[in-house]
Design a protein around this motif. Sequence first.
Motif, short mmCIF file in Angstrom:
data_model
loop_
_atom_site.label_atom_id
_atom_site.label_comp_id
_atom_site.label_asym_id
_atom_site.label_seq_id
_atom_site.Cartn_x
_atom_site.Cartn_y
_atom_site.Cartn_z
N VAL A 7 20.35 44.21 6.60
CA VAL A 7 21.04 45.24 5.84
C VAL A 7 21.74 46.28 6.70
CG1 VAL A 7 19.58 45.00 3.80
CG2 VAL A 7 18.92 46.61 5.61
N VAL A 8 21.45 46.31 8.00
CA VAL A 8 22.13 47.24 8.90
C VAL A 8 22.85 46.42 9.97
CG1 VAL A 8 21.93 49.19 10.50
CG2 VAL A 8 20.37 49.02 8.55
N GLY A 9 24.14 46.70 10.13
CA GLY A 9 24.93 46.04 11.14
C GLY A 9 25.60 47.05 12.05
N VAL A 60 24.52 47.25 -2.50
CA VAL A 60 24.89 47.25 -1.08
C VAL A 60 24.26 46.07 -0.36
CG1 VAL A 60 24.70 48.51 1.10
CG2 VAL A 60 25.27 49.74 -1.01
N THR A 61 25.08 45.28 0.31
CA THR A 61 24.59 44.16 1.10
C THR A 61 24.26 44.59 2.52
OG1 THR A 61 26.07 42.72 -0.18
CG2 THR A 61 25.08 41.79 1.82
N CYS A 62 25.16 45.35 3.14
CA CYS A 62 24.97 45.76 4.54
C CYS A 62 25.78 47.02 4.80
CB CYS A 62 25.41 44.63 5.47
SG CYS A 62 25.22 44.99 7.24
N VAL A 63 25.24 47.91 5.63
CA VAL A 63 25.96 49.10 6.06
C VAL A 63 26.26 48.93 7.54
CG1 VAL A 63 23.78 50.35 6.47
CG2 VAL A 63 25.91 51.62 6.18
N THR A 64 27.48 49.32 7.95
CA THR A 64 27.93 49.02 9.32
C THR A 64 28.42 50.28 10.04
OG1 THR A 64 30.16 48.46 8.55
CG2 THR A 64 28.56 46.66 8.71
N HIS A 67 21.62 54.90 19.73
CA HIS A 67 22.01 55.21 18.36
C HIS A 67 21.92 53.98 17.48
CE1 HIS A 67 24.58 58.89 19.80
NE2 HIS A 67 23.28 59.12 19.83
N LEU A 68 22.29 52.83 18.03
CA LEU A 68 22.18 51.59 17.25
C LEU A 68 20.73 51.32 16.87
CD1 LEU A 68 23.33 48.92 16.13
CD2 LEU A 68 22.81 47.92 18.35
N LEU A 69 19.81 51.50 17.82
CA LEU A 69 18.40 51.26 17.53
C LEU A 69 17.90 52.21 16.45
CD1 LEU A 69 17.07 50.68 21.14
CD2 LEU A 69 17.35 48.97 19.34
N ASP A 70 18.34 53.43 16.50
CA ASP A 70 17.99 54.40 15.47
C ASP A 70 18.52 53.93 14.12
OD1 ASP A 70 17.10 56.67 14.18
OD2 ASP A 70 18.62 57.99 15.03
N ASN A 71 19.79 53.49 14.10
CA ASN A 71 20.38 52.99 12.85
C ASN A 71 19.62 51.79 12.31
OD1 ASN A 71 22.36 54.93 13.24
ND2 ASN A 71 23.88 53.50 14.03
N LEU A 72 19.26 50.86 13.18
CA LEU A 72 18.54 49.67 12.73
C LEU A 72 17.21 50.03 12.08
CD1 LEU A 72 19.11 47.22 15.75
CD2 LEU A 72 20.18 47.11 13.48
#
Length: 317
Positions: free
Chosen positions: A47-49, A273-277, A285-290
């Motif tokens: 769900v997170v890209g 929502v399928t995925c948020v990018t 920051h990516l790891l936080d988002n994931l």
Amino acid sequence: MTTRRECLKSVLAAAAAATLPHARLSAADPGAMRTRTVPRSGERLPVVGLGSSATFAQVARGEDVSALREVLQALVAGGGRVFDTAPAYGASEEVAGAIARELGIGEQVFWATKLNAVPRGGDSADPAAAREQLETSFRRLGKDPLDLVQVHNLADIPSQLGLLQRYRADGRVRHIGVTSTSKQAYPRLVEVMRNEEIDFIGVDYAIDNRDVEETILPLALERRIGVLVYLPFGRTRLWSRIGERPLPEWAADFDCGSWAQFMLKFVLAHPAVTCVTPATSKARHLLDNLGAGRGRLPDEAQRRRMVEFIDALPPAP
């Protein structure tokens, strides 16, 4: 408590193993990334890209792209797959494709790119130019068929969506769709959603930008259309509003550990929502988002509380 730096080291150390074909995060693992099904194909996506506009595109234009190598490596190692890009994002598409081939992760990534061959100031695309732009994306990303191609900003739908439909019928594109991040274009987006057989839409959606909740997201559920969410941080608008405020303690009730996760979990709690990018050029920051794709999501009462909290903040300067 594990720090972000320690987390990044462990994730990157595991990246080589994560790129092996048999490596998967267990669905039974409470720390596993949440996935959702693409309605029309049945494929399950994290769900997170990762998006590639903004800072990603800025770094891609430079000579040192080592930060982007870390970001893409961390995406796959951290359980993500979806990478959203476009020819309009400068060097992002080309650089990301080259890095993925170098890392050996190109086949694991769900490549979502876009098509817009309409000249600036024009209203129609030359068919030959549109085909050449598509073929260039194939070469840059190194994958055939491509996972998803969307008509960027609803440009020349009759010509460009028609071309994508032919590519899908020929098996060279697996999913097709359209994008818009302009409220003025929402009526046109709704028209396309109602009348065309598309697999995805890409739209702007954030905790302080909720207009798509009125018609577009309910229609996506009704028409079985996947949704990629762009601009979940309102570009930099939400960060400006939040400032140095501490995360409210009640955010822990839905396993939220940062402001980025707060904003992303709000978006992900909507069933359409399928995925948020979100775009970033920094692995931390990516790891936080994931992290927003793990643990509990807010329920409706919690989402209302989140909205009330953000709406009470002063507007961004």
